[in-house]
Design an enzyme around this catalytic site. Structure first.
Site, PDB file in Angstrom:
ATOM      1  N   HIS A  19       0.804  -1.160  -0.002  1.00  0.00           N
ATOM      2  CA  HIS A  19       0.103  -0.092   0.023  1.00  0.00           C
ATOM      3  C   HIS A  19       0.966   1.200  -0.099  1.00  0.00           C
ATOM      4  O   HIS A  19       2.096   1.216   0.572  1.00  0.00           O
ATOM      5  CB  HIS A  19      -0.951  -0.115   1.084  1.00  0.00           C
ATOM      6  CG  HIS A  19      -2.033  -0.915   1.381  1.00  0.00           C
ATOM      7  ND1 HIS A  19      -2.361  -1.831   2.283  1.00  0.00           N
ATOM      8  CD2 HIS A  19      -2.882  -1.269   0.429  1.00  0.00           C
ATOM      9  CE1 HIS A  19      -3.293  -2.344   2.159  1.00  0.00           C
ATOM     10  NE2 HIS A  19      -3.786  -2.133   0.972  1.00  0.00           N
ATOM     11  N   CYS A  60      -2.802   0.319   9.635  1.00  0.00           N
ATOM     12  CA  CYS A  60      -3.845  -0.512   9.234  1.00  0.00           C
ATOM     13  C   CYS A  60      -4.829  -0.747  10.251  1.00  0.00           C
ATOM     14  O   CYS A  60      -5.757  -1.086  10.035  1.00  0.00           O
ATOM     15  CB  CYS A  60      -3.265  -1.698   8.607  1.00  0.00           C
ATOM     16  SG  CYS A  60      -1.734  -1.505   7.648  1.00  0.00           S
TER      17      CYS A  60
HETATM   18  N1  GLY Z   1      -2.762  -9.012   5.626  1.00  0.00           N
HETATM   19  C1  GLY Z   1      -3.258  -7.564   5.141  1.00  0.00           C
HETATM   20  C2  GLY Z   1      -3.490  -7.472   3.739  1.00  0.00           C
HETATM   21  O1  GLY Z   1      -3.229  -8.010   3.009  1.00  0.00           O
HETATM   22  O2  GLY Z   1      -4.625  -6.778   3.451  1.00  0.00           O
END
Ligand code: GLY
Length: 270
Positions: free
Chosen positions: A176, A263
């Protein structure tokens, strides 16, 4: 206009996050998506680390809503990907990872408790919150394996309807956008790897995170504190030297799932 929003733009020093949403990890966490190759997370250790994460957010002045584990979605503790919360509206995302798409259904119900203006990213557009970095009224959107251009375009259209804006940043190497870059307010950007040379980030004061500590680039500003993962001394020193109060958290179990500090929560003003 939301009062806290106008304060944010005119008197930065009094702007503070007031709330966060988190979700306790479920036992199914061990089946979460990952490319980290660091082994399987220990569920009990993850629970302990999550509990401390919540305590630290509370110590930073946030009221934290802790959602129950959702065993149907192994990655659902990474709540940031299911929504983008702005001062003026909430946007329910459409995660690019198939196995995560259903996470947004319950998240929408939770967000309805706080927001009246709620928008949605729709297929074939995909977008995950980990790809969205807020810098004042502007949102940088990573075009990644999880977020496509159609999703980013939809988000930009929504932001413009509310007087905000967004732009896209290509990424090749990390999961990300916020895996490699974090806005720490006051024009300071913690940045690592491929984003060091991104033209989009030229205007920022860069706090360069060394490649050997790349995991620590996913740090978060929370009300004048910066939360960083434990075990990254060079990053700790650099962010301390930039004038921030640091809070270090053990993130070992979430790291095994490509998850980081950002996150694990949605942080907002309501
Ligand atoms: N494990 C976090 C994701 O890959 O979205």
């Amino acid at each position: 206009m939301d009062e806290s929003y106008s304060m944010r733009n005119t008197e930065k020093q009094v702007f503070m996050f007031s709330n966060a949403i988190v979700r306790k990890p479920g036992k199914s966490l061990i089946k979460g998506l990952t490319g980290a190759n660091l082994g399987s997370p220990d569920y009990h250790k993850a629970l302990d680390q999550h509990e401390i994460y919540v305590e630290v957010l509370e110590a930073c002045g946030l009221t934290v809503k802790v959602l129950d584990p959702d065993e149907s979605f192994p990655d659902s503790t990474f709540v940031e990907d299911a929504a983008v919360l702005t001062p003026l509206c909430a946007i329910i995302t459409n995660p690019g990872a198939e196995s995560r798409r259903g996470e947004v259904v319950e998240m929408k119900e939770v967000i309805e408790e706080y927001y009246t203006d709620i928008e949605e990213i729709r297929s074939p557009g995909t977008l995950e919150g980990g790809d969205v970095m807020m810098v004042g009224d502007h949102y940088y959107i990573g075009i990644s394996e999880r977020t496509n251009m159609m999703g980013a375009e939809q988000l930009i259209q929504i932001l413009r309807q509310y007087g905000m804006d967004g732009s896209m940043v290509r990424l090749e190497e990390v999961l990300h956008l916020k895996t490699g870059v974090a806005y720490l307010e006051n024009n300071n950007l913690a940045v690592c790897g491929e984003f060091l040379t991104s033209p989009e980030f030229i205007r920022f004061n860069k706090i360069v995170i060394p490649e050997t500590e790349s995991y620590a680039a996913n740090c978060i500003w929370v009300n004048d504190h910066v939360l960083i993962p434990k075990g990254y001394p060079e990053t700790k020193q650099k962010i301390t030297d930039a004038g921030y109060s640091i809070k270090e958290l053990d993130m070992s179990e979430f790291r095994k799932l490509d998850g980081g500090l950002s996150c694990l929560s949605l942080r907002f003003w309501k």
